[in-house]
Design a protein around this motif. Structure first.
Motif, PDB file in Angstrom:
ATOM      1  N   ALA A  59      35.143  37.546  23.568  1.00  0.00           N
ATOM      2  CA  ALA A  59      34.489  36.274  23.864  1.00  0.00           C
ATOM      3  C   ALA A  59      35.520  35.202  24.195  1.00  0.00           C
ATOM      4  N   VAL A  60      36.593  35.137  23.399  1.00  0.00           N
ATOM      5  CA  VAL A  60      37.650  34.157  23.663  1.00  0.00           C
ATOM      6  C   VAL A  60      38.297  34.427  25.018  1.00  0.00           C
ATOM      7  N   ALA A  61      38.575  35.706  25.316  1.00  0.00           N
ATOM      8  CA  ALA A  61      39.190  36.068  26.594  1.00  0.00           C
ATOM      9  C   ALA A  61      38.283  35.680  27.763  1.00  0.00           C
ATOM     10  N   THR A  62      36.993  35.942  27.624  1.00  0.00           N
ATOM     11  CA  THR A  62      36.044  35.601  28.686  1.00  0.00           C
ATOM     12  C   THR A  62      35.956  34.095  28.879  1.00  0.00           C
ATOM     13  N   TRP A  86      24.884  34.204  36.622  1.00  0.00           N
ATOM     14  CA  TRP A  86      25.767  34.885  35.695  1.00  0.00           C
ATOM     15  C   TRP A  86      27.088  35.200  36.389  1.00  0.00           C
ATOM     16  N   HIS A  87      28.068  35.575  35.595  1.00  0.00           N
ATOM     17  CA  HIS A  87      29.371  35.977  36.107  1.00  0.00           C
ATOM     18  C   HIS A  87      29.851  37.154  35.272  1.00  0.00           C
ATOM     19  N   ILE A  88      30.433  38.141  35.934  1.00  0.00           N
ATOM     20  CA  ILE A  88      30.911  39.339  35.251  1.00  0.00           C
ATOM     21  C   ILE A  88      32.436  39.303  35.168  1.00  0.00           C
ATOM     22  N   VAL A  89      32.959  39.528  33.967  1.00  0.00           N
ATOM     23  CA  VAL A  89      34.407  39.619  33.757  1.00  0.00           C
ATOM     24  C   VAL A  89      34.693  41.002  33.183  1.00  0.00           C
ATOM     25  N   GLN A  90      35.655  41.679  33.766  1.00  0.00           N
ATOM     26  CA  GLN A  90      36.008  43.026  33.316  1.00  0.00           C
ATOM     27  C   GLN A  90      37.431  43.036  32.767  1.00  0.00           C
ATOM     28  N   GLU A 138      37.735  50.457  29.749  1.00  0.00           N
ATOM     29  CA  GLU A 138      37.304  49.260  30.450  1.00  0.00           C
ATOM     30  C   GLU A 138      36.097  48.663  29.744  1.00  0.00           C
ATOM     31  N   VAL A 139      36.101  47.340  29.629  1.00  0.00           N
ATOM     32  CA  VAL A 139      35.032  46.623  28.946  1.00  0.00           C
ATOM     33  C   VAL A 139      34.508  45.548  29.893  1.00  0.00           C
ATOM     34  N   THR A 140      33.188  45.454  29.990  1.00  0.00           N
ATOM     35  CA  THR A 140      32.561  44.457  30.852  1.00  0.00           C
ATOM     36  C   THR A 140      31.822  43.438  30.000  1.00  0.00           C
ATOM     37  N   VAL A 141      32.054  42.159  30.288  1.00  0.00           N
ATOM     38  CA  VAL A 141      31.339  41.073  29.619  1.00  0.00           C
ATOM     39  C   VAL A 141      30.597  40.283  30.699  1.00  0.00           C
ATOM     40  N   THR A 142      29.299  40.114  30.510  1.00  0.00           N
ATOM     41  CA  THR A 142      28.496  39.318  31.437  1.00  0.00           C
ATOM     42  C   THR A 142      28.246  37.952  30.816  1.00  0.00           C
ATOM     43  N   ALA A 143      28.602  36.915  31.553  1.00  0.00           N
ATOM     44  CA  ALA A 143      28.437  35.542  31.077  1.00  0.00           C
ATOM     45  C   ALA A 143      27.283  34.892  31.833  1.00  0.00           C
ATOM     46  N   HIS A 144      26.231  34.531  31.113  1.00  0.00           N
ATOM     47  CA  HIS A 144      25.092  33.834  31.699  1.00  0.00           C
ATOM     48  C   HIS A 144      25.304  32.329  31.529  1.00  0.00           C
ATOM     49  N   PHE A 145      25.194  31.597  32.608  1.00  0.00           N
ATOM     50  CA  PHE A 145      25.401  30.150  32.556  1.00  0.00           C
ATOM     51  C   PHE A 145      24.227  29.478  31.853  1.00  0.00           C
ATOM     52  N   ARG A 146      24.542  28.585  30.932  1.00  0.00           N
ATOM     53  CA  ARG A 146      23.549  27.814  30.207  1.00  0.00           C
ATOM     54  C   ARG A 146      23.948  26.331  30.297  1.00  0.00           C
ATOM     55  N   PRO A 147      22.986  25.415  30.101  1.00  0.00           N
ATOM     56  CA  PRO A 147      23.315  23.982  30.210  1.00  0.00           C
ATOM     57  C   PRO A 147      24.436  23.533  29.279  1.00  0.00           C
ATOM     58  N   ASP A 148      24.527  24.147  28.099  1.00  0.00           N
ATOM     59  CA  ASP A 148      25.546  23.728  27.127  1.00  0.00           C
ATOM     60  C   ASP A 148      26.687  24.720  27.002  1.00  0.00           C
ATOM     61  N   PHE A 187      27.618  29.012  27.747  1.00  0.00           N
ATOM     62  CA  PHE A 187      27.333  30.342  28.252  1.00  0.00           C
ATOM     63  C   PHE A 187      26.609  31.166  27.187  1.00  0.00           C
ATOM     64  N   GLU A 188      25.980  32.222  27.644  1.00  0.00           N
ATOM     65  CA  GLU A 188      25.503  33.274  26.747  1.00  0.00           C
ATOM     66  C   GLU A 188      26.203  34.556  27.178  1.00  0.00           C
ATOM     67  N   LEU A 189      26.988  35.137  26.273  1.00  0.00           N
ATOM     68  CA  LEU A 189      27.819  36.283  26.608  1.00  0.00           C
ATOM     69  C   LEU A 189      27.168  37.578  26.175  1.00  0.00           C
ATOM     70  N   GLU A 190      27.122  38.539  27.076  1.00  0.00           N
ATOM     71  CA  GLU A 190      26.697  39.905  26.742  1.00  0.00           C
ATOM     72  C   GLU A 190      27.933  40.692  26.350  1.00  0.00           C
ATOM     73  N   LEU A 191      28.099  40.913  25.041  1.00  0.00           N
ATOM     74  CA  LEU A 191      29.259  41.601  24.487  1.00  0.00           C
ATOM     75  C   LEU A 191      28.863  43.001  24.028  1.00  0.00           C
ATOM     76  N   PRO A 192      29.830  43.873  23.747  1.00  0.00           N
ATOM     77  CA  PRO A 192      29.490  45.241  23.337  1.00  0.00           C
ATOM     78  C   PRO A 192      28.509  45.313  22.178  1.00  0.00           C
ATOM     79  N   ASP A 193      28.570  44.377  21.222  1.00  0.00           N
ATOM     80  CA  ASP A 193      27.695  44.431  20.055  1.00  0.00           C
ATOM     81  C   ASP A 193      26.507  43.489  20.144  1.00  0.00           C
ATOM     82  N   GLY A 194      26.265  42.915  21.316  1.00  0.00           N
ATOM     83  CA  GLY A 194      25.090  42.062  21.471  1.00  0.00           C
ATOM     84  C   GLY A 194      25.407  40.751  22.169  1.00  0.00           C
TER      85      GLY A 194
END
Length: 301
Positions: free
Chosen positions: A97-100, A138-142, A149-159, A161-168
């Motif tokens: 999450a910090v890296a993303t 959204w934006h995808i960071v690999q 390889e790990v993929t994190v999807t970042a959904h843009f929110r008004p305040d 992001f909402e991050l899709e991480l391996p554990d949720g």
């Protein structure tokens, strides 16, 4: 400092060992428990990246119950090896999450800088909100974490992001300081972290531990691949030979430059047909990872 073996006689070969030390950390308090708390906090506040250190190892020692109780002898490390020297673990969701956040916030900072320098700073093409007409944004960071390889999807929110991480999924927001320090909010957790980007490598320091990832963001890769034909150093090294000269025509796959790194030689080859436009370094030059070695202007289609 330098340590020299003693007990030698005239004519004997002297063995000199270089034991590099960055710093010593010394704390004091009125009793051992207080001093240990002070030591643990000092180690947690110590962030060193770019070179291997033993700060995490020292932090595990300072936090070990046996050490707190004063049960220390010459077999202490062997007796508690599993706790003090654990096997490398994959990056946690918090590290990812910090890296993303670092990558997203850095991209926003660069876009804002480009907008300020642009003739049209209010152009919608300069926006970094992720807005898409009639569609979620959204934006995808690999990342590459070791061999995985790990993929994190970042959904843009008004305040944030909402991050899709391996554990949720996890709501996230942050502020990136000029020195790489990150003030992060993950869910209901407030974290202070540090991130340092060198080439494609990103080192995250969090909770007294450091973790290095390779950034495989497709957008970043595309930018590198179209950077005016620039060819980058894959790692720090020494330029051994330059095999071309400015103005020379080359074919895809032709050898251009020989780089020595980690006691091995790497040949930098042309990624396209074209003309050598620029050579940034010559034989004997030391180069850092990620620097532009030379530029090949692609031939017209």
């Amino acid at each position: 400092h330098v340590r020299i073996d003693t007990g030698v006689r005239a004519g004997d070969e002297i063995s000199v060992h270089y034991d590099p030390m960055i710093a010593k950390l010394i704390v004091w308090d009125e009793d051992r428990p207080r001093a240990l708390r002070r030591l643990q906090q000092a180690l947690a506040d110590c962030t060193i990246v770019g070179t291997a250190t033993n700060t995490a190892f020292l932090a595990r020692i300072a936090a070990h119950p046996a050490f707190a109780a004063g049960g220390v002898d010459t077999h202490f490390i062997d007796s508690h090896r599993d706790a003090l020297l654990p096997l490398p673990q994959p990056a946690s969701d918090r590290v990812l999450a910090v890296a993303t956040l670092h990558e997203l916030l850095q991209a926003q900072r660069q876009a804002e800088q480009w907008a300020r320098n642009s003739a049209d700073p209010w152009s919608p093409w300069q926006a970094t909100s992720g807005f898409r007409l009639n569609s979620a944004s959204w934006h995808i960071v690999q990342f590459r974490d070791g061999k995985h390889e790990v993929t994190v999807t970042a959904h843009f929110r008004p305040d944030g992001f909402e991050l899709e991480l391996p554990d949720g999924r996890l709501p996230a927001r942050g502020r990136l300081e000029a020195d790489g320090e990150l003030r992060v909010v993950l869910g209901d957790m407030h974290l202070d972290a540090y991130a340092y980007r060198h080439g494609h490598h990103l080192t995250v320091a969090l909770d007294g531990e450091t973790h290095t990832l390779s950034v495989l963001d497709p957008a970043a890769v595309a930018l590198d691949d179209t950077h005016q034909g620039g060819l980058l150093a894959p790692m720090p090294g020494l330029v051994r030979a330059v095999l071309v000269e400015p103005g020379q025509a080359v074919k895809k796959g032709d050898p251009l430059l020989v780089l020595e790194a980690m006691k091995m030689e790497y040949t930098i080859r042309a990624s396209t047909d074209g003309i050598v436009e620029k050579i940034a370094y010559g034989p004997g030059d030391q180069v850092a990872e990620g620097v532009e070695l030379l530029v090949v202007q692609a031939a017209a289609a």
